[in-house]
Every structure is written in C-alpha cells, then in structure tokens.
Design an enzyme around this catalytic site. Structure first.
Site, PDB file in Angstrom:
ATOM      1  N   GLU A 604       3.741 -12.170  11.424  1.00 21.78           N
ATOM      2  CA  GLU A 604       4.597 -11.091  11.540  1.00 21.78           C
ATOM      3  C   GLU A 604       5.343 -10.156   9.841  1.00 21.78           C
ATOM      4  OE1 GLU A 604       5.741  -7.989  13.321  1.00 21.78           O
ATOM      5  OE2 GLU A 604       5.545  -8.888  14.650  1.00 21.78           O
ATOM      6  N   LEU A 611      11.034  -7.058  10.973  1.00 23.92           N
ATOM      7  CA  LEU A 611      11.262  -6.477  11.926  1.00 23.92           C
ATOM      8  C   LEU A 611       9.673  -6.707  12.856  1.00 23.92           C
ATOM      9  CD1 LEU A 611      11.908  -2.939   9.896  1.00 23.92           C
ATOM     10  CD2 LEU A 611      13.545  -4.204  11.020  1.00 23.92           C
ATOM     11  N   ASP A 676       0.834  -1.833  -2.092  1.00 27.42           N
ATOM     12  CA  ASP A 676       1.665  -3.241  -0.840  1.00 27.42           C
ATOM     13  C   ASP A 676       1.296  -2.619   0.086  1.00 27.42           C
ATOM     14  OD1 ASP A 676       2.552  -5.642  -0.552  1.00 27.42           O
ATOM     15  OD2 ASP A 676       4.538  -3.933  -0.033  1.00 27.42           O
ATOM     16  N   LYS A 680      -0.181  -3.022   3.536  1.00 31.79           N
ATOM     17  CA  LYS A 680       0.196  -2.966   5.178  1.00 31.79           C
ATOM     18  C   LYS A 680      -0.605  -1.895   6.371  1.00 31.79           C
ATOM     19  CE  LYS A 680       4.818  -4.174   3.159  1.00 31.79           C
ATOM     20  NZ  LYS A 680       5.656  -3.936   2.537  1.00 31.79           N
TER      21      LYS A 680
END
Ligand code: ADP
Ligand code: ASP
Ligand code: MG
Length: 813
Positions: A604, A611, A676, A680
């Site tokens: 996660e 979050l 990065d 994601k």
C-alpha cells in the site's frame, strides 16, 4: 489407599526430593500411600551411555560412571549427610555397578538382559535413598522392591507383565503390610526365571498403574515436572496449557502419539476399574493438573490435544500386483511382526495400488530387508516395486473424543498446514475419529504444532512473526508503532505482533521469542553482520508460523528476494516500489506466487505513503466498478517543492529543504525527473489490470537537459543554481495565468502520463498543501464527482503506519 508416582525430575535433586517428602507427609495424613519412584533424572540415560561405552571398549565409561556416582552422593550430602547406613549401602551398590560395567568392558558385549540389569540400578538407588531418608525422619515408611512383586516374561527391555502372578503378589504383600507409606522402585521387574527385567523406557508410570489396579485403589497420581497433560508439548509451544480433564481414550491416544508425560501402557490396567489418574506437578503441587477418568469432562472442546512423534520413517509398497490379492496385507504385517517392528501409522489408498505405513526410523533398514525378501518373487515379476523409504518425518495427531460429531476439523488441519507451507506426506483418520494424523517433515514440527495450536486452542489470538529489513527513519518509526500498539492489538484485534528479526545493510538480530523492543537499539549495536541472503536464510531456518517479511529499503537486491519469501509462504510487505514498478512480468510473477503459496504480498505504501490508495482501487475493481480515469498528485516531495518555490525563494534552496526535511528520495533526481511519480501511476495502472511497462508512461520532464544529465547529486544541485532562470520562468507563467504549479499523474483509457501542469483556481489540486497527495478516481459509479483520497503523502510516520496497516491486514486475514 492411593498410589503416587514421582518421575525423574521430581527425584532429580535433594531439593526436589524434599518436596516429594513434603507431599507424601501431607497426603499420608488422610490415606495410606504406595509411592513409586523413578531413577534420579537423567540417570537411566547415563547408565545406558556408560554401558554402550564399555561395550565399545571405551574407557570413558568410567567418567560417566563417576558422574552418576557424584550425582547420587551430592543428593545424599544434602539429604542425609549423617546417615552411615545410607552411605555404606549406596557405596556397595556402586561397587556392584562398577563391577558390572567392568564386565561389559571386558567381554565387549551388552545383551538386552545385561542392559536391564544395568538400568535397574537407577530405580534401586533412588528408591533406597528416599525410603531410608524417610525412615530416618521417623516417617512410617518401608522400602519394598517391586521386582519381588511384578513378574514378567523374558522380553528384556520391554517385558510383558504376567498379571495373574503379579496381582497376587501385590495383594498378598499389601494385605499384610502395615506401614503408612511404602516406597517402591518403578520400571524394574523380574522374569519368571528370576532375571531382572524392565517395563520399557518411561515405565515407572506403568509400575504405579499395575499396583494401583491390583490394589483397586481410589486414585493414581503421576507427579512430574509439568502441571498436567498439556494441549501440546509445552517445550515446543509456549502457549500450550494443561488440559483439566481427559477421557482414558484421549489420554491413551495422546500418549501413544508422543505426549511423553504419560507412558502409553499406563492407562490400560486402571481403565476397566475406572481408577482416575491425576497428573500433578511436584514443583507446583497446588496446580490443578489433569484428571483422566470416565467422567464427563465438562469441556466442549472438540480437539483436546495435539501430539507428535519424531524420527518416523514412511514406507510405501506399491505395484499393480497388489490389487485384489487377498492376504497381501497379512503377509506384509506378519513380516514386520516377525521382525518386531511396531507400526505407528497405516494408510491404504482405496485403489489398493499402494500401502503406506509409518515406523520408528531406527527400524527402517531392518524392515526394508525383511519386506524386500518376503516379496522377492513379486518384485522379480515387476508386480510390486521394491519398498520406498522416506526418513526424517514426524507424525502429528489431533486428538479428541468428540471430533467425530464435528465437521471441518480435517479441513482446518490441512488449511492451517497449507497456509504455513507445511507439506503433508500422508494422512490417516481412524473410523472412531478420535485421532486425525498427518505425516510431515520433521523440520516443520515446531511450526506445525504452533500454528495448529493457535488454530484450535487460541482461537482468540494470532501471533504474527515480523522480520524487518531497513532500519532507517521509517523502519524505526514502524518499530515504535508496533511497540506502542502491542497491548491494544492483543486486546482488541487478538493479534500478537512480534518482531523476530531486524536488519539494516550492516547488521542483523533475531530472537524467535520476539526482540525486546525496549532495548532493541542496544542489541542492534552488538549485532551480527547482515546480508540479504543471510537474513532470508535465517527467516527460513526459524520456520515460524505467520512470518511476514517487511522491506523498508529502496534497494533492488532486497526486492529481488520477495520471490523466494513468497515461495516459502512468507508474506511480504514493502514500501520499496522497485518490485512492483519493475518489468510487468516480474510484478505478475509476484502476484501469482502470492496466490499460489497463499502468502500475502502487500505494498500500500508504494503509492501515497500511508494513504489507502491501492486498497481503495482494489476494492473498486473487486466490487465490479470500472475505472474511467485517475488524476493525481502523487509526489509529496514535488508538491512540497512547488508549494515553497517562488520568485522569493530559489529552486535550488527549495529542493535542498525538501531533502533536508526527509521528503525526497536520497537521490532527489528520482523525484524531480518524474520517475518516482511515473512508477506510482504505473503501479495504479497495473492494479487496475493493465499489463503496462514504465516505458509506456509518457513523461514530459520540466527539468533542463543539464539537470537531467548531471553525474551526481552534487552536480545536480549545481545545475539547479545555474538554471534558476528556467524555473523562475515556469513560476512566472503559472502566476500570470493565476494558476498553481502541480506535478500531475494521469491515467485514462489505458494510457498514462506524468508532468508539471498549471492548475487553475477552483481545481481540487489548486489548494493542495505541503507534502500532501491527492488521487481522484473517476469510475462508472463515480462519473462526475470522483472518489477522492487526500492527505499527507510522504513522511516517516505515515509511511510506517501504512506498513503497519498492511501487517495488520495480514493478521486479520
Ligand atoms: P517424568 O520424569 O516425571 O516421568 P517425563 O519427562 O517422562 O517426566 O514427562 C514429562 C515431560 O513430558 C514434560 O516435561 C514435557 O516435556 C513432556 N511432554 C510432551 N508432551 C507433553 C504434553 N502434551 N503435556 C505435558 N508434557 C508433555
Ligand atoms: N527411569 C526410567 C526411564 O528413564 C523409567 C522412568 O523414569 O519412568 O525410562
Ligand atoms: Mg515419564
């Protein structure tokens, strides 16, 4: 009248013997007592060791002999220092023993008959010392040699009792005896020819039962070093607890399947007479212990205990020639019986094509030769294959009278073993369903017992064994959080979270019972050097149930090992995003392994730190919603940079500050180049079911060529200073358009892109503060007003809590 038996530990030291005497004093106030004692703890083993050495012409037998002697004289020194009779008599007995050992040494031989003579010294010595000490204390005591009462056949080392003669001897003797307390040696007996025999290892329990039955006493007490028969072996499972009540059948099954606390034949003599057996703890006489009887035991537990036997060999005989031939099993079992090989376990496939049975490993080669000889003819015709032998196995057995009336017990057994990657080699369930047994590898016994115990007896708590790699900012925070929440989780979620291993790139520590979190840092200071493989090997070697590997690094070598963990059914929790943003085939492989080996793989924190972004997306997909698009600000560091950068604060200093506050990766270029964020959104696209690669993400960089081509982090910072004008231009343009600069990731129609955007007033991203992240999911069910997840998207505390939440999710599974 009562019969009490005290085991090896109970008479293992002067201090313990004093406890035994206290118990006898107390109990003799209300009843006459027959007290059977074992040899001093460990002495039987030592006598056998000395015998084996002497037989092997090894002079070291004398050292062992002296150990045994010292052990007894140490006891006498404390217990009866002034008793000349005791000292003289014990000296004589030791002279006899030494002579016997010398004889064995000289003739180089130790027959079963001599072996029984040898081990009989243990009980003869202990009973003598105890009885004489009690006489000296003016207790109304007498010593009686049970060899004069218990008569057996000549099957040395495990003789069969002749009950007709034995019972008569016992009743005749006790009808006349008038002492309040009679002390007798356990284990030893005599054949009808007058030779010394013994009743089998652990046989003092049996001696006591034989006397109890002959005298039809009201109660048989077995005093030992644990407070009863436990739910499973307390030496292997800390959470095991004493079972208050057992039926005779349950006790027999448990002891036959390895619960050493009661010698298996013990139940037989007292069973028909319904004499209850009480198992009590000499060191804690006030503990309730276990009662074995015919009484309704009052508990509604279906599985009463779990026991196990080690050193088992599994033999399989198979071949087409076996089908339908009557008398085949008879021949097989006769062959084994002739060789005196005891069968512990049998299963036969209903096809009759193969038969599989478990025996003591020591008998394996004897059995192999005998069977291959007995079936030589069939083997030569290829009707039967030569016997197959597998060793180093164990049998674990679930036991309980009421299992038959409950469904799903074997289901639970196998699912628990399966989840923990324990391979079951064979299974058997008696028609009576008092016992379900499975054969597993001996190396898995501790894990199997612990996980089964948790499943059947600790329905309320589940222990998670956590191994953390990466003890930096986030790792430390995670350790703190686990420590803080320990009691809460135990109480409210019934989860016992233990950190069993910790490592950074230099050091590692382990404690199978859980590292003490009050001083882990000090322990870590003195820790062993670490390596990724060394850590993995230790996790596998410890072989603990519910093991979870937590990767708090950003290291690709660590990510490369997930595969191995999952294959061993060790769950993986990672904030390291390398594995999930690597080649799709690698991501997919890990997902498949996780399913195949029933080992959760959770990450996660790969997107939005703590979050719940991946979880939310997974829930949308799982519930049948379709994602139309995702728009997101996924870089806490870039958000921080563009919220702080202005015409008053230059770009270089802003990035430096972000790094200083811990919001960037160690190499800030990974954030600023957009890589990065691209990783994601790639992970989100994959979670949405797309087989995308990182190259498929359109990345339009806002950095200059010089920034992107810098050789090192220092070099990069320098280029930022040089290119300040470029950044100011970006800022000025946004300001002129009344916009905010935001680094946005977008996913739509199977395509994804990342880049810097000017976000207008009124847009949900416009006011995004500090290092916050935001993700907007537009879906079929949320077509206009998206489902939004928003909050701090970077920082050690929130990342640690995201990891912690994944760990807890695994616990709740
Ligand atoms: P004694 O010398 O008193 O006869 P034993 O060593 O023969 O004692 O038996 C007691 C031991 O049995 C315990 O210390 C324990 O290690 C072992 N044991 C194995 N399984 C069980 C079980 N289910 N319950 C209690 N003890 C068990
Ligand atoms: N001393 C014997 C043994 O160790 C018998 C017993 O203790 O029950 O096996
Ligand atoms: Mg015992």
């Amino acid at each position: 009248m009562k019969v009490l038996k005290f085991g090896g530990t109970s008479v293992g030291s002067a201090q313990n013997i004093k406890k035994v005497i206290d118990i006898l004093k107390q109990e003799s106030q209300t009843s006459t007592l027959v007290c059977v004692v074992s040899a001093v703890g460990g002495v039987t083993d030592k006598l056998l060791e000395a015998g084996a050495l002497a037989k092997a012409k090894n002079k070291a037998y004398l050292t062992v002999f002296n150990d045994i002697k010292t052990k007894h004289f140490d006891i006498i020194k404390t217990l009866a220092p002034n008793s000349k009779t005791i000292i003289a008599e014990v000296e004589t007995k030791f002279e006899d023993l030494e002579q016997l050992l010398n004889g064995i040494y000289l003739i180089n031989e130790l027959s079963p008959k001599t072996s029984d003579k040898l081990v009989s010294f243990g009980e003869l010595l202990s009973s003598f010392i105890i009885a004489k000490t009690m006489e000296d204390l003016n207790l109304n005591t007498i010593l009686k040699n049970s060899q004069e009462l218990i008569v057996t056949d000549s099957n040395f080392t495990k003789a069969e009792v002749n009950y007709n003669i034995t019972n008569k001897n016992i009743t005749d003797y006790f009808n006349k005896a008038n002492q309040q307390i009679t002390i007798l040696p356990g284990f030893v007996s005599k054949s009808q020819d007058g030779d010394i025999t013994t009743l089998g290892r652990g046989g003092s329990d049996f001696t006591a039962a034989i006397i109890a039955a002959a005298l039809k006493v009201e109660r048989l007490e077995i005093w030992t070093d644990v407070s009863g028969m436990y739910t499973t072996n307390p030496k292997l499972v800390k959470q095991a607890y004493p079972i208050a009540n057992l039926s005779y059948q349950e006790a027999m099954e448990l002891s036959h399947f390895g619960a050493k606390v009661l010698y298996p034949p013990t139940v037989q003599p007292v069973l028909d007479l319904k004499i209850p057996i009480h198992i009590k703890n000499t060191m804690q006489p006030e503990a309730v212990g276990t009662t074995i009887s015919n009484q309704n035991n009052g508990t509604n537990l279906t599985v009463k205990g779990i026991s196990h036997i080690n050193d088992v060999a599994l033999l399989t005989l198979e071949g087409s020639g076996m089908v339908g031939i009557p008398g085949f099993s008879k021949r097989l079992f006769e062959t084994l019986a002739n060789e005196k090989v005891n069968i512990i376990f049998i299963t036969q496939a209903s096809s009759e094509h193969s038969i599989c049975f478990g025996i003591d490993q020591d008998n394996a080669s004897k059995a192999e030769t005998a069977i291959n000889t007995a079936f030589e003819y069939e083997i030569s015709l290829n009707k039967i294959n030569p016997i197959i032998i597998e060793k180093d196995l164990s049998i674990i057995a679930l036991i309980g009278d009421n299992m038959k009336s409950h469904q799903g017990i074997s289901g639970k057994l196998f699912s628990t073993l399966g989840k923990n990657n324990i391979n079951v080699r064979a299974i058997a369930q008696g028609a009576s369903e008092k016992n379900i047994s499975a054969v597993i590898n001996e190396a898995d016994v501790s894990k199997a017992l612990n996980s089964l115990h948790e499943r059947f007896f600790e329905v309320n708590t589940k222990q998670l064994n956590v191994f953390i790699t990466g003890i930096g900012n986030v790792g430390e925070k995670l350790i703190d959080q686990i420590q803080q929440q320990h009691a809460f989780l135990k109480k409210n979620l019934k989860l016992e979270v233990k950190i069993v291993g910790m490592a950074n790139s230099r050091k590692m520590i382990f404690d199978p019972n859980g590292i003490d979190l009050n001083n882990w840092a000090a322990q870590f200071h003195h820790a062993d050097p670490s390596s990724i493989d060394g850590f993995y090997n230790k996790v596998i070697e410890l072989n603990l149930r519910n093991s979870i590997f937590v990767d708090v690094t950003a290291n690709s070598d660590v990510a490369a090992v997930y595969e191995n963990y999952l294959k061993q059914s060790v769950a993986v929790v990672a904030c390291n995003k390398i594995a999930c943003s690597d080649k799709y085939s690698n991501y997919k492989n890990l997902q498949d392994l996780s399913l195949k080996y029933n080992a959760p793989f959770l990450y996660e924190t790969n997107v939005g730190a703590g979050l719940p972004i991946i979880n939310t997306l997974n829930n949308l997909v799982a519930s049948g919603d379709k994602v139309i698009s995702i728009q997101a600000v996924l870089s806490g560091s870039l958000n921080f940079v563009f919220n702080n950068f202005s015409d008053k604060k230059n770009f270089h200093d802003t990035v430096k500050q972000a790094q200083f506050e811990g919001y960037t990766e160690p190499d800030p270029r990974i954030d600023l180049s957009g890589i990065d964020v691209a990783r994601k959104i790639l992970i989100l696209a994959r979670e949405n079911g797309l087989a995308m690669e990182i190259e498929d993400i359109v990345n339009d960089p806002f950095l200059t060529k010089a920034n992107l081509e810098s050789d090192s982090v220092d070099d990069f910072y320098e280029t930022l200073v040089n290119d300040e004008a470029h950044f100011q231009k970006l800022y000025a343009s946004a300001k002129a358009n009344n916009c905010q600069l935001k680094y946005v990731a977008e996913y739509k129609n199977g395509k994804a892109k990342v880049g810097l955007q000017e976000v207008p007033v009124g847009h949900p991203f416009y006011n995004l503060e500090g290092k916050d992240n935001i993700v907007m999911f537009y879906t079929q069910r949320y077509p206009e007003q998206p489902l939004i997840v928003k909050g701090a998207g970077a920082g050690a505390d929130v990342t640690a809590s995201g990891l912690f939440a994944d760990i807890i999710r695994i616990g709740n599974k």
